[in-house]
Write a protein that holds these residues in place. Structure first.
Motif, PDB file in Angstrom:
ATOM      1  N   SER A  51       4.931   1.603   1.552  1.00  0.00           N
ATOM      2  CA  SER A  51       5.504   1.898   3.010  1.00  0.00           C
ATOM      3  C   SER A  51       6.368   2.824   3.171  1.00  0.00           C
ATOM      4  CB  SER A  51       5.433   0.452   3.593  1.00  0.00           C
ATOM      5  OG  SER A  51       6.854   0.338   4.577  1.00  0.00           O
TER       6      SER A  51
ATOM      7  N   THR B 186       1.555  -3.111  -6.335  1.00  0.00           N
ATOM      8  CA  THR B 186       2.680  -3.816  -6.597  1.00  0.00           C
ATOM      9  C   THR B 186       2.399  -5.442  -6.370  1.00  0.00           C
ATOM     10  OG1 THR B 186       2.862  -3.508  -4.093  1.00  0.00           O
ATOM     11  CG2 THR B 186       4.674  -2.482  -5.616  1.00  0.00           C
ATOM     12  N   GLU B 187       2.825  -6.264  -6.164  1.00  0.00           N
ATOM     13  CA  GLU B 187       2.491  -8.205  -6.420  1.00  0.00           C
ATOM     14  C   GLU B 187       2.875  -8.502  -5.031  1.00  0.00           C
ATOM     15  OE1 GLU B 187       3.967  -7.483  -9.904  1.00  0.00           O
ATOM     16  OE2 GLU B 187       1.688  -6.572  -9.866  1.00  0.00           O
ATOM     17  N   TYR B 188       3.301  -7.498  -4.477  1.00  0.00           N
ATOM     18  CA  TYR B 188       4.145  -7.745  -2.740  1.00  0.00           C
ATOM     19  C   TYR B 188       4.758  -6.963  -2.089  1.00  0.00           C
ATOM     20  CZ  TYR B 188       8.026  -8.587  -5.160  1.00  0.00           C
ATOM     21  OH  TYR B 188       9.205  -8.360  -6.440  1.00  0.00           O
TER      22      TYR B 188
END
Length: 210
Positions: free
Chosen positions: A141, A208-210
């Motif tokens: 992001s 990433t996991e989140y």
């Protein structure tokens, strides 16, 4: 030709590490005989993309890395994706605050970076080199402020410029006198060199996991 861009100081700050790092990275590559330029962009929605486009038309670089400040982060953020969305929580340097608008009306929802991000991450994490001093990560992001707008605009241009490798890197806040400026400049120069050399991506889990 390699082009680095950074941003002017934002708000009440009197410096912006993105521009300091861009200049030092350009100097590193110039000393190696690689034609490089560093240019400052305004932190202004209305003018930053046009100024970037002017730089691209003038210099016609083979590699472009735009840099921006991510004040709340501690690591160098190798940005993967630019989205076609502006949502400014605060105003830019001209007092403008676009909310829920596209970067480009009718444009794709997103663009991926054209830089070899995983090859760069591997190099920057290598403890056998001085670049191992840099904490870096792939970021998914780039936000919804001027940085993302410039990133999206850059990748939209790159889609119409065969052979151009381009992308965006966020840098943490650091004092202009900090030795970390030079360390991060070496890291950014390394990313540019990998892109110029046509580096391919290794098989490396960096999500990433989140």
């Amino acid at each position: 030709m390699i082009l680095f861009t950074g941003f002017e100081p934002f708000g009440d700050r009197d410096s912006n590490p993105s521009m300091s790092i861009a200049r030092q990275a350009a100097s590193i590559l110039e000393q190696q005989g690689i034609a490089t330029i560093a240019a400052e962009l305004p932190c202004v929605f209305a003018t930053a993309p046009a100024m970037l486009e002017e730089l691209l038309a003038t210099w016609q670089p083979r590699v472009v890395i735009s840099l921006g400040l991510a004040e709340g982060r501690g690591a160098l953020g190798l940005e993967k994706v630019a989205i076609n969305h502006l949502d400014a929580r605060i105003a830019d340097n001209a007092g403008n605050q676009p909310i829920d608008l596209p970067v480009l009306a009718g444009g794709p929802a997103a663009y991926f970076s054209g830089l070899p991000l995983k090859a760069a991450l591997q190099a920057l994490r290598d403890p056998s080199t001085e670049l191992g001093d840099v904490e870096a990560e792939i970021s998914y992001s780039a936000g919804t402020f001027v940085c993302n707008q410039v990133f999206y605009s850059l990748m939209h241009h790159a889609g119409r410029a065969p052979g151009l490798r381009a992308g965006f890197i966020h840098v943490p806040w650091m004092d202009p006198a900090s030795p970390r400026i030079a360390i991060h400049a070496r890291a950014v120069a390394c990313v540019a060199q990998l892109a110029l050399a046509g580096a391919t991506e290794p098989r490396l889990g960096a999500g990433t996991e989140y």
